[in-house]
Enzyme design. Structure first.
Site, PDB file in Angstrom:
ATOM      1  N   ASP A  29       0.791  -1.239   0.000  1.00 11.44           N
ATOM      2  CA  ASP A  29       0.000   0.000   0.000  1.00 11.44           C
ATOM      3  C   ASP A  29       0.824   1.290   0.000  1.00 11.44           C
ATOM      4  O   ASP A  29       0.463   2.262   0.685  1.00 11.44           O
ATOM      5  CB  ASP A  29      -0.944   0.008   1.204  1.00 11.44           C
ATOM      6  CG  ASP A  29      -1.935  -1.141   1.176  1.00 11.44           C
ATOM      7  OD1 ASP A  29      -1.912  -1.925   0.220  1.00 11.44           O
ATOM      8  OD2 ASP A  29      -2.730  -1.253   2.134  1.00 11.44           O
ATOM      9  N   GLU A  77      -4.692  -0.828  -1.606  1.00  8.64           N
ATOM     10  CA  GLU A  77      -6.010  -0.897  -0.991  1.00  8.64           C
ATOM     11  C   GLU A  77      -6.934   0.083  -1.687  1.00  8.64           C
ATOM     12  O   GLU A  77      -6.572   1.241  -1.924  1.00  8.64           O
ATOM     13  CB  GLU A  77      -5.956  -0.565   0.500  1.00  8.64           C
ATOM     14  CG  GLU A  77      -7.322  -0.667   1.183  1.00  8.64           C
ATOM     15  CD  GLU A  77      -7.306  -0.338   2.657  1.00  8.64           C
ATOM     16  OE1 GLU A  77      -8.397  -0.139   3.230  1.00  8.64           O
ATOM     17  OE2 GLU A  77      -6.205  -0.259   3.238  1.00  8.64           O
ATOM     18  N   LYS A 135      -6.656  -4.952  -3.297  1.00  9.14           N
ATOM     19  CA  LYS A 135      -7.376  -5.532  -2.166  1.00  9.14           C
ATOM     20  C   LYS A 135      -8.389  -4.540  -1.607  1.00  9.14           C
ATOM     21  O   LYS A 135      -8.151  -3.336  -1.591  1.00  9.14           O
ATOM     22  CB  LYS A 135      -6.385  -5.943  -1.071  1.00  9.14           C
ATOM     23  CG  LYS A 135      -5.527  -4.798  -0.502  1.00  9.14           C
ATOM     24  CD  LYS A 135      -4.420  -5.347   0.392  1.00  9.14           C
ATOM     25  CE  LYS A 135      -3.620  -4.261   1.077  1.00  9.14           C
ATOM     26  NZ  LYS A 135      -4.358  -3.535   2.127  1.00  9.14           N
ATOM     27  N   ILE A 163       3.113   0.342   4.322  1.00  9.56           N
ATOM     28  CA  ILE A 163       2.372   1.117   5.319  1.00  9.56           C
ATOM     29  C   ILE A 163       0.925   0.613   5.391  1.00  9.56           C
ATOM     30  O   ILE A 163       0.411   0.086   4.411  1.00  9.56           O
ATOM     31  CB  ILE A 163       2.396   2.628   4.982  1.00  9.56           C
ATOM     32  CG1 ILE A 163       2.024   2.861   3.508  1.00  9.56           C
ATOM     33  CG2 ILE A 163       3.736   3.232   5.303  1.00  9.56           C
ATOM     34  CD1 ILE A 163       2.074   4.308   3.059  1.00  9.56           C
ATOM     35  N   THR A 164       0.351   0.716   6.590  1.00 11.70           N
ATOM     36  CA  THR A 164       1.021   1.103   7.824  1.00 11.70           C
ATOM     37  C   THR A 164       1.431  -0.134   8.609  1.00 11.70           C
ATOM     38  O   THR A 164       0.768  -1.184   8.509  1.00 11.70           O
ATOM     39  CB  THR A 164       0.098   1.996   8.703  1.00 11.70           C
ATOM     40  OG1 THR A 164      -1.093   1.250   9.024  1.00 11.70           O
ATOM     41  CG2 THR A 164      -0.281   3.274   7.988  1.00 11.70           C
ATOM     42  N   THR A 165       2.478   0.038   9.407  1.00  6.97           N
ATOM     43  CA  THR A 165       3.060  -1.086  10.138  1.00  6.97           C
ATOM     44  C   THR A 165       2.027  -1.820  10.968  1.00  6.97           C
ATOM     45  O   THR A 165       1.975  -3.068  10.959  1.00  6.97           O
ATOM     46  CB  THR A 165       4.167  -0.575  11.085  1.00  6.97           C
ATOM     47  OG1 THR A 165       4.885   0.473  10.468  1.00  6.97           O
ATOM     48  CG2 THR A 165       5.103  -1.702  11.480  1.00  6.97           C
ATOM     49  N   ASP A 166       1.220  -1.070  11.694  1.00  6.84           N
ATOM     50  CA  ASP A 166       0.314  -1.671  12.668  1.00  6.84           C
ATOM     51  C   ASP A 166      -1.013  -2.123  12.073  1.00  6.84           C
ATOM     52  O   ASP A 166      -1.788  -2.804  12.750  1.00  6.84           O
ATOM     53  CB  ASP A 166       0.045  -0.676  13.812  1.00  6.84           C
ATOM     54  CG  ASP A 166      -0.416   0.686  13.304  1.00  6.84           C
ATOM     55  OD1 ASP A 166       0.013   1.090  12.203  1.00  6.84           O
ATOM     56  OD2 ASP A 166      -1.185   1.356  14.017  1.00  6.84           O
ATOM     57  N   VAL A 167      -1.290  -1.741  10.827  1.00  5.13           N
ATOM     58  CA  VAL A 167      -2.578  -2.110  10.243  1.00  5.13           C
ATOM     59  C   VAL A 167      -2.379  -3.064   9.063  1.00  5.13           C
ATOM     60  O   VAL A 167      -2.403  -4.276   9.227  1.00  5.13           O
ATOM     61  CB  VAL A 167      -3.385  -0.849   9.837  1.00  5.13           C
ATOM     62  CG1 VAL A 167      -4.770  -1.253   9.324  1.00  5.13           C
ATOM     63  CG2 VAL A 167      -3.557   0.077  11.038  1.00  5.13           C
ATOM     64  N   CYS A 168      -2.166  -2.537   7.865  1.00  3.04           N
ATOM     65  CA  CYS A 168      -2.130  -3.397   6.684  1.00  3.04           C
ATOM     66  C   CYS A 168      -0.923  -4.335   6.657  1.00  3.04           C
ATOM     67  O   CYS A 168      -1.032  -5.488   6.243  1.00  3.04           O
ATOM     68  CB  CYS A 168      -2.175  -2.544   5.422  1.00  3.04           C
ATOM     69  SG  CYS A 168      -3.744  -1.671   5.222  1.00  3.04           S
ATOM     70  N   GLN A 208       7.205 -14.578  21.960  1.00  2.30           N
ATOM     71  CA  GLN A 208       7.043 -16.044  21.885  1.00  2.30           C
ATOM     72  C   GLN A 208       7.990 -16.666  20.852  1.00  2.30           C
ATOM     73  O   GLN A 208       7.617 -17.572  20.105  1.00  2.30           O
ATOM     74  CB  GLN A 208       5.590 -16.401  21.560  1.00  2.30           C
ATOM     75  CG  GLN A 208       4.583 -15.874  22.565  1.00  2.30           C
ATOM     76  CD  GLN A 208       3.161 -16.151  22.156  1.00  2.30           C
ATOM     77  OE1 GLN A 208       2.861 -17.208  21.590  1.00  2.30           O
ATOM     78  NE2 GLN A 208       2.263 -15.200  22.421  1.00  2.30           N
TER      79      GLN A 208
END
Length: 278
Positions: A29, A77, A135, A163-168, A208
């Protein structure tokens, strides 16, 4: 080792050395709507310098991946112009923050396929030979043929940037991990609208023993990619010899003797058949 990344929490990839033929670089993205002036993220009021930060590291990684013969895949996206694939909850959230998906903006209709904001940035423009996955959601596997593409091309290891690291990016990494792909997230090749979320997303991967895979800097990735044999150094496979289709021979006139022989054969065959019928 030259074919293993200096990554955390383990040397990536597990299960054997890195090989260009089984590795894909997935750039997620890198679109104007997410890192360009007047795009979706900019209009929401976020500092786009954070989402533009991965561009230079990814330019270097992209060049090295291409030189090594690593498959490169880009994702975008966006939604159909009809918005028929836009879930109601996603529409309502975008409306609540003042940037409703599908509405006109400085970069065209927000997050709509074919609009200027939906396009990938020039700095990371795909080559004609590189696949683009369009997508409708956060993850790159949902409602796309990405998994089919990776399976048919034999790619088992994924280097992830974008981008973004925490979402897509994170959603794609989790989806890939559940499907058995070995993933490595490029830390400075990703960016987020919130620096705390960006750092937390990196840390989550390392928990983990590497619950979703591993993380590594672009320098570590470049060290391995640059050590791979150059794609141009490999001699191309010899092309098979061309198949030459010869024209059929022209019809040949038969002589009178040959014609008489054929008549006698036909008469004899008819007589034999008549004898059987009697």
């Amino acid at each position: 080792r030259g074919t293993m990344l200096r990554s955390q929490p383990y040397s990536w990839p597990c299960g054997g050395p890195l090989d260009a033929s089984t590795t894909a670089l997935v750039l997620i993205d890198m679109q104007h709507d997410f890192c360009g002036k007047g795009g979706y993220v900019d209009r929401m009021g976020y500092d786009i310098s954070a989402t533009r930060a991965p561009i230079k590291p990814l330019q270097r990684v992209l060049a090295a991946a291409r030189a090594a013969g690593v498959r490169v895949i880009h994702t975008r996206e966006g939604h159909r112009p009809s918005l028929a694939d836009l879930p109601q909850n996603k529409r309502l959230r975008s409306t609540a923050i003042g940037t409703e998906i599908g509405q006109p903006g400085p970069c065209g209709r927000v997050l709509v396929r074919g609009e200027p904001g939906w396009e990938l940035i020039d700095e990371l423009r795909p080559l004609p030979s590189e696949d683009i996955i369009d997508k409708p959601g956060k993850g790159s596997f949902f409602a796309t043929d990405l998994e089919h593409l990776l399976r048919t091309t034999g790619c088992q290891r994924l280097l992830l940037g974008g981008i973004t690291t925490d979402v897509c990016v994170h959603t794609t990494m989790r989806e890939a991990n559940d499907r058995g792909f070995e993933c490595c997230l490029i830390t400075d090749g990703t960016g987020a609208t919130d620096r705390g979320n960006h750092a937390a997303a990196h840390k989550m991967v390392t928990m983990q023993g590497g619950v979703f895979g591993a993380i590594a800097s672009s320098d570590a990735v470049l060290q391995v990619l640059d050590a791979m044999p150059r794609a141009r150094d490999s001699a191309p496979a010899a092309a098979p010899p061309p198949v030459v289709l010869l024209p059929p021979p022209p019809p040949r006139a038969i002589s009178g003797m040959e014609a008489a022989g054929l008549v006698l054969l036909a008469f004899a065959a008819g007589a034999a058949l008549g004898a059987r019928l009697r």
